[in-house]
Design a protein around this motif. Structure first.
Motif, PDB file in Angstrom:
ATOM      1  N   GLN A   3       0.393  -9.141  -0.872  1.00  0.00           N
ATOM      2  CA  GLN A   3       1.527  -9.903  -1.381  1.00  0.00           C
ATOM      3  C   GLN A   3       1.074 -11.142  -2.149  1.00  0.00           C
ATOM      4  OE1 GLN A   3       4.454 -10.557   1.693  1.00  0.00           O
ATOM      5  NE2 GLN A   3       4.935  -8.377   1.845  1.00  0.00           N
ATOM      6  N   LYS A  16      11.375  -9.127   3.096  1.00  0.00           N
ATOM      7  CA  LYS A  16      12.192  -8.092   2.463  1.00  0.00           C
ATOM      8  C   LYS A  16      12.890  -8.617   1.209  1.00  0.00           C
ATOM      9  CE  LYS A  16      13.056  -5.255   6.541  1.00  0.00           C
ATOM     10  NZ  LYS A  16      14.070  -4.683   7.449  1.00  0.00           N
ATOM     11  N   GLY A  49      11.444  -8.297  -2.854  1.00  0.00           N
ATOM     12  CA  GLY A  49      11.635  -7.250  -3.849  1.00  0.00           C
ATOM     13  C   GLY A  49      13.082  -7.180  -4.288  1.00  0.00           C
ATOM     14  N   GLU A  50      13.710  -6.071  -3.982  1.00  0.00           N
ATOM     15  CA  GLU A  50      15.135  -5.879  -4.240  1.00  0.00           C
ATOM     16  C   GLU A  50      15.515  -6.157  -5.691  1.00  0.00           C
ATOM     17  OE1 GLU A  50      17.034  -8.378  -1.387  1.00  0.00           O
ATOM     18  OE2 GLU A  50      16.433  -7.154   0.316  1.00  0.00           O
ATOM     19  N   CYS A  95       7.306  -0.375 -11.726  1.00  0.00           N
ATOM     20  CA  CYS A  95       7.329   0.652 -10.672  1.00  0.00           C
ATOM     21  C   CYS A  95       6.079   0.566  -9.805  1.00  0.00           C
ATOM     22  CB  CYS A  95       7.440   2.039 -11.293  1.00  0.00           C
ATOM     23  SG  CYS A  95       9.059   2.404 -12.014  1.00  0.00           S
ATOM     24  N   GLU A 120       6.393  -2.329  -7.522  1.00  0.00           N
ATOM     25  CA  GLU A 120       7.327  -2.016  -6.435  1.00  0.00           C
ATOM     26  C   GLU A 120       6.629  -1.178  -5.360  1.00  0.00           C
ATOM     27  OE1 GLU A 120      10.233  -3.036  -5.786  1.00  0.00           O
ATOM     28  OE2 GLU A 120      11.159  -3.770  -7.642  1.00  0.00           O
ATOM     29  N   VAL A 121       5.840  -0.209  -5.797  1.00  0.00           N
ATOM     30  CA  VAL A 121       5.081   0.625  -4.858  1.00  0.00           C
ATOM     31  C   VAL A 121       4.079  -0.237  -4.085  1.00  0.00           C
ATOM     32  CG1 VAL A 121       3.360   2.483  -4.701  1.00  0.00           C
ATOM     33  CG2 VAL A 121       5.354   2.747  -6.188  1.00  0.00           C
ATOM     34  N   ASN A 150       5.965  -2.349  -1.600  1.00  0.00           N
ATOM     35  CA  ASN A 150       6.438  -1.492  -0.514  1.00  0.00           C
ATOM     36  C   ASN A 150       5.314  -1.189   0.468  1.00  0.00           C
ATOM     37  OD1 ASN A 150       6.816   1.395   0.677  1.00  0.00           O
ATOM     38  ND2 ASN A 150       8.879   0.742   0.121  1.00  0.00           N
ATOM     39  N   GLU A 172       4.566  -4.157   2.644  1.00  0.00           N
ATOM     40  CA  GLU A 172       5.566  -4.343   3.701  1.00  0.00           C
ATOM     41  C   GLU A 172       5.395  -3.320   4.819  1.00  0.00           C
ATOM     42  OE1 GLU A 172       9.202  -4.281   1.491  1.00  0.00           O
ATOM     43  OE2 GLU A 172       9.135  -6.449   1.121  1.00  0.00           O
ATOM     44  N   ARG A 173       4.904  -2.131   4.474  1.00  0.00           N
ATOM     45  CA  ARG A 173       4.571  -1.167   5.524  1.00  0.00           C
ATOM     46  C   ARG A 173       3.394  -1.679   6.352  1.00  0.00           C
ATOM     47  NH1 ARG A 173       3.269   3.748   2.054  1.00  0.00           N
ATOM     48  NH2 ARG A 173       2.435   4.557   4.025  1.00  0.00           N
ATOM     49  N   ARG A 191       8.502  -1.762   7.205  1.00  0.00           N
ATOM     50  CA  ARG A 191       9.051  -0.496   6.701  1.00  0.00           C
ATOM     51  C   ARG A 191       8.412   0.672   7.444  1.00  0.00           C
ATOM     52  NH1 ARG A 191      11.891  -0.814   1.822  1.00  0.00           N
ATOM     53  NH2 ARG A 191      11.744  -2.828   0.752  1.00  0.00           N
TER      54      ARG A 191
END
Length: 368
Positions: free
Chosen positions: A265, A295, A298-299, A323, A326-327, A330, A333-334, A339
């Motif tokens: 991040q 969380k 992003g969004e 994109c 975003e991946v 994501n 965050e996992r 997530r």
């Protein structure tokens, strides 16, 4: 008479160095046996005189220059002043080396906190052949602060500076290489090693931009048949520490996954923007730390969270790059448990490699 006193003083210093080296050598061997399950690793023990000769005696003189001028004129890599001090030199008048002088280590730290130089040397000798760790030659245990000796070239290594590393693809590459190094620590040995020392300060880039993970003194091994180990002390790098580690002092492979997720991040947002987005400045240094809530990063607001230094170098963020970001977000965050199930570092490294290949093939490049 003066000549006699001078030689006696030298003899005393040499005797003290030898005794210090012997004591530390015993500590190192114990650490090596524990970490390596008794297996031997090629490592050379240098004398203090050999180190002084290799660095043209600047190894000791540097401290005086630095105090008076704030610049180490004799050290070719003086910018690497974190996690010890670094000096360039020549081994046997041929091979270039980098000497790391370890500073700020307690002489008798609690065993499960940080075994300092002995553990760093032992584990460095085990991972030395991997491309994302520095190539260890040996060590010297005779100085007040032990030193590690690596192969290298002048000005070869530099710390990560996000104001310099502004390319998004370079940042993706760094993330993949660091994930690969962590996956290696977790899977290459009979017992997993948890790094638990994530941070920009512990990653160097070589002249080809390859990331190298350094300072392995905080590594802890997970006992056979177990998935975690409980310590007596956690540390102070709060932003890289998950709640179970910070509050319960429980260390597992997920500890590194969390730290790496935060690292990802910060690569995306920049450290300053990360602090702002997560409200880190409001509770830094407090005893009670809230759970991570990223969380909202992003969004659909990718343009708002991208590191401004990186954004300045991009005329515009293409749909494809958006994109990929975003991946990337994501996946981070996992890693920090926001997530679904937390992935292991092998999975993380594979996903990052896949994303880099996608970016490379779409632009027609063969190398990022």
């Amino acid at each position: 008479m003066d000549w006699w006193k001078k030689n006696m003083s030298r003899a005393v210093v040499k005797k003290e160095r030898l005794a210090r080296g012997q004591r530390r050598g015993e500590m190192f061997l114990k650490e090596l046996i524990q970490c390596c399950d008794g297996k031997t690793n090629p490592i050379k023990f240098f004398s203090a005189d050999q180190i002084l000769k290799a660095t043209e005696r600047y190894f000791c003189k540097c401290n005086i220059l630095e105090r008076s001028q704030n610049v180490c004129e004799c050290s070719r890599i003086s910018e690497l002043v974190f996690q010890g001090k670094w000096y360039s030199g020549t081994l046997d008048s041929r091979r270039m080396i980098i000497v790391k002088k370890m500073l700020g280590r307690s002489p008798n730290p609690p065993r499960d906190i940080c075994s300092g130089p002995p553990k760093d040397i032992a584990i460095s000798s085990m991972v030395s052949g991997h491309k994302n760790f520095m190539k260890l030659v040996g060590c010297c245990l005779e100085f007040e602060y032990p030193v590690l000796v690596y192969y290298g070239k002048e000005k070869q290594y530099s710390p990560i500076d996000l104001k310099v590393v502004v390319s998004w693809r370079r940042r993706m590459k760094i993330a993949e290489e660091v994930a690969t190094a962590l996956a290696y620590l977790h899977n290459a040995f009979p017992r997993p090693f948890v790094y638990r020392n994530m941070g920009f300060k512990n990653i160097l880039l070589d002249e080809d931009g390859v990331a190298k993970l350094i300072d392995l003194s905080y590594c802890v091994s997970i006992p056979k048949g177990e998935t975690f180990v409980k310590l007596t002390w956690a540390g102070r790098d709060y932003d890289y520490m998950d709640d179970n580690y910070l509050f319960n002092k429980v260390v597992s492979e997920k500890t590194d996954a969390f730290g790496f997720g935060i690292f990802m991040q910060k690569l995306l947002t920049g450290e300053e923007r990360f602090d702002e987005l997560c409200g880190w400045k409001n509770w830094r240094g407090k005893n009670k730390v809230p759970k991570w809530l990223s969380k909202s990063m992003g969004e659909g607001r990718m343009d708002e969270i991208i590191d401004p230094n990186m954004l300045k170098k991009m005329d515009e963020v293409s749909e494809e790059e958006r994109c990929l970001m975003e991946v990337f977000l994501n996946l981070s965050e996992r890693c920090i448990g926001l997530r679904g199930e937390v992935p292991n570092m092998v999975q993380v490294a594979k996903e990052l490699k896949r994303s880099r290949k996608t970016a490379s093939s779409s632009s027609g490049e063969t190398r990022i």
